[in-house]
Design an enzyme around this catalytic site. Structure first.
Site, short mmCIF file in Angstrom:
data_model
loop_
_atom_site.label_atom_id
_atom_site.label_comp_id
_atom_site.label_asym_id
_atom_site.label_seq_id
_atom_site.Cartn_x
_atom_site.Cartn_y
_atom_site.Cartn_z
N ARG A 91 38.75 -13.38 41.54
CA ARG A 91 38.58 -14.07 42.94
C ARG A 91 37.92 -15.40 42.57
O ARG A 91 38.22 -16.38 43.18
CB ARG A 91 37.70 -13.37 43.86
CG ARG A 91 37.61 -14.04 45.06
CD ARG A 91 36.72 -13.22 46.24
NE ARG A 91 37.79 -12.03 46.84
CZ ARG A 91 37.44 -10.81 46.26
NH1 ARG A 91 36.56 -10.37 45.38
NH2 ARG A 91 38.15 -9.84 46.73
N TYR A 92 37.04 -15.40 41.66
CA TYR A 92 36.33 -16.59 41.04
C TYR A 92 36.81 -16.78 39.80
O TYR A 92 36.98 -16.08 38.94
CB TYR A 92 34.62 -16.23 41.01
CG TYR A 92 34.13 -15.71 42.49
CD1 TYR A 92 33.99 -16.81 43.63
CD2 TYR A 92 34.02 -14.40 42.87
CE1 TYR A 92 33.37 -16.31 44.85
CE2 TYR A 92 33.51 -14.10 44.06
CZ TYR A 92 33.38 -14.90 44.82
OH TYR A 92 32.80 -14.69 46.19
N ARG A 95 34.47 -15.20 36.42
CA ARG A 95 34.39 -13.75 36.46
C ARG A 95 35.51 -12.77 36.74
O ARG A 95 36.10 -13.28 37.92
CB ARG A 95 32.85 -13.28 36.94
CG ARG A 95 32.91 -13.64 38.59
CD ARG A 95 31.56 -13.91 38.91
NE ARG A 95 31.23 -14.45 40.37
CZ ARG A 95 31.32 -15.83 40.80
NH1 ARG A 95 31.48 -16.65 39.85
NH2 ARG A 95 30.75 -15.96 41.76
N CYS A 104 34.21 8.39 42.86
CA CYS A 104 32.76 8.20 42.89
C CYS A 104 31.92 9.39 42.66
O CYS A 104 32.68 10.46 43.14
CB CYS A 104 32.28 7.43 44.29
SG CYS A 104 33.10 5.78 44.48
N CYS A 108 30.35 6.93 50.39
CA CYS A 108 29.67 6.36 51.28
C CYS A 108 30.52 6.31 52.58
O CYS A 108 31.77 5.71 52.35
CB CYS A 108 28.99 4.98 50.93
SG CYS A 108 28.09 5.06 49.54
N CYS A 111 31.96 2.69 53.11
CA CYS A 111 32.60 1.98 52.03
C CYS A 111 33.73 1.01 52.33
O CYS A 111 34.65 1.34 53.08
CB CYS A 111 33.08 2.96 51.13
SG CYS A 111 33.78 2.29 49.57
N ARG A 113 36.01 -0.10 50.21
CA ARG A 113 37.15 0.31 49.56
C ARG A 113 37.60 1.95 49.84
O ARG A 113 38.15 2.37 49.05
CB ARG A 113 36.95 0.20 47.97
CG ARG A 113 36.74 -1.29 47.58
CD ARG A 113 37.03 -1.24 45.92
NE ARG A 113 36.76 -2.76 45.71
CZ ARG A 113 35.68 -3.26 44.84
NH1 ARG A 113 34.88 -2.47 44.43
NH2 ARG A 113 35.86 -4.44 44.46
N ASP A 274 31.30 -4.74 55.79
CA ASP A 274 32.65 -5.29 55.84
C ASP A 274 33.33 -4.85 56.86
O ASP A 274 33.12 -3.63 57.58
CB ASP A 274 33.34 -5.00 54.64
CG ASP A 274 32.58 -5.97 53.24
OD1 ASP A 274 32.48 -7.11 53.53
OD2 ASP A 274 32.05 -5.29 52.19
N ASP A 311 30.97 -11.37 52.81
CA ASP A 311 32.13 -11.48 51.96
C ASP A 311 33.04 -11.74 53.16
O ASP A 311 33.58 -10.88 54.29
CB ASP A 311 32.41 -10.11 51.65
CG ASP A 311 33.04 -10.23 49.99
OD1 ASP A 311 33.60 -11.18 49.89
OD2 ASP A 311 32.67 -9.36 49.14
N LYS A 318 32.35 -14.80 48.89
CA LYS A 318 31.07 -14.54 49.65
C LYS A 318 30.30 -15.97 49.90
O LYS A 318 30.43 -17.01 49.49
CB LYS A 318 30.09 -13.81 48.75
CG LYS A 318 30.48 -12.51 48.03
CD LYS A 318 29.46 -11.79 47.32
CE LYS A 318 29.97 -10.47 46.85
NZ LYS A 318 31.25 -10.45 46.05
#
Length: 359
Positions: A91-92, A95, A104, A108, A111, A113, A274, A311, A318
């Site tokens: 995205r950037y 990085r 996981c 959560c 989440c 995702r 999100d 985000d 972000k």
């Protein structure tokens, strides 16, 4: 309860972790749609006598998850739009995310995702997919940092983690390797000498970003796990999601940020939640989040202040919520300017969030 991870609504019920008035069949529908896992460390923290327990709220399914509101998205931050090869999000410019695994230790309930992770999610990269992901990184000299996320990369064995860090060590232009994880909190004994050694990429700087949302998560065992990482020379930063009913209180947030600093973990990001499907019961308004962050200013040390981040839905990156790039309009919505100059409405209208995309 036993020393095993609970992986279904039925197992949570057997462990007496569900509220007495909950309809188990309704919760089972949630478990069929979104992955469930609660480790022994987190199960032990849940106060069964508190119907509003902030630890339970993060990990125990809720029927509210079956309600998807307009504007909620399966990929709310646009990972897929920036995935040139399987396992990479670019995205950037400097990085990339390397998503080697989509499972996981815990799942959560908020989440972002949640449509991608779990036993029925995108899975673990095959050897061939990992080869292509590493080749992508090696072939782009602008990539300075590789961020391992997922899923939680620390669910991988030390052997597999070591293989990845060794391959990244061989790429000259990669200077920083970062791991995003909940493992030191939710499965602290996994952070042993072998795992710590596997995270060290020769010739690179290693960071571990610890995800924790409530000060009770930083148990003595969790603090010891973090100390093992830091004493080995790994820098640690924090990530926290601002969650209604968990940490939407200035005193709770202050206690959490102080606990990070006391344990040599630099407060990094406080994320606005999100627009993931079925998570509206966790979300505050941006104005509420701003007010909470304002309350923390002055009452806690500057060392303890995270950056409050949104985000931008759709994959536009972000933005610090308290920056001039975020302006409140007369209509109750916010105008958000991304790092490339594009402007967006938040919350986004159902059809589009873009006002003037300069990408």
């Amino acid at each position: 309860m036993g020393a095993r991870t609970l992986r279904s609504v039925a197992e949570l019920d057997d462990a007496q972790l569900l509220a007495p008035d909950v309809e188990v069949n309704d919760l089972a529908r949630v478990g069929e749609r979104y992955a469930v896992a609660v480790t022994p460390a987190m199960a032990a923290l849940i106060d069964r006598n508190d119907p509003s327990d902030p630890i339970a709220r993060q990990f125990i399914p809720d029927v509210a998850e079956l309600e998807t509101l307009p504007g909620e998205q399966a990929d709310p931050i646009g990972d897929l739009a920036h995935s040139p090869v399987t396992g990479i999000v670019h995205r950037y410019p400097d990085r990339v995310l390397l998503k080697a695994v989509h499972v996981c230790p815990v799942y959560c309930r908020f989440c972002f995702r949640r449509e991608m992770v779990g036993p029925a999610g995108l899975g673990t990269l095959t050897p061939e997919e990992l080869d292509r992901a590493i080749e992508y990184i090696a072939g782009r000299s602008e990539i300075w940092e590789v961020i391992l996320t997922g899923g939680d990369p620390l669910v991988l064995s030390a052997r597999r983690l070591r293989e990845i860090t060794q391959r990244l060590s061989a790429i000259g232009h990669v200077r920083v390797v970062r791991f995003h994880t909940r493992v030191p909190v939710v499965d602290p004994y996994k952070v042993d000498a072998g795992l710590v050694d596997a995270l060290m990429a020769s010739g690179k700087t290693t960071y571990v970003a610890l995800h924790a949302n409530h000060p009770r998560e930083l148990t003595a065992d969790a603090r010891a796990a973090c100390a093992r990482l830091i004493d080995a020379g790994i820098a640690m930063i924090s990530q926290t999601v601002l969650l209604k009913g968990v940490n939407d209180d200035a005193d709770v947030l202050a206690a959490l940020m102080r606990a990070f600093v006391e344990n040599r973990i630099r407060p990094y990001y406080l994320h606005h939640p999100d627009l993931a499907p079925g998570t509206s019961h966790f979300r505050l308004g941006l104005d509420e989040g701003r007010a909470l962050v304002d309350q923390m200013r002055g009452r806690i040390s500057g060392l303890c202040q995270p950056t409050y981040i949104l985000d931008i839905p759709g994959g536009y990156g972000k933005v610090p919520v308290l920056s001039p790039a975020v302006r409140e309009g007369d209509d109750g919505c916010f105008r958000i300017r991304d790092y490339r100059g594009g402007e967006h409405i938040y919350p986004p209208p159902a059809e589009s969030s873009v006002l003037n995309d300069k990408d």
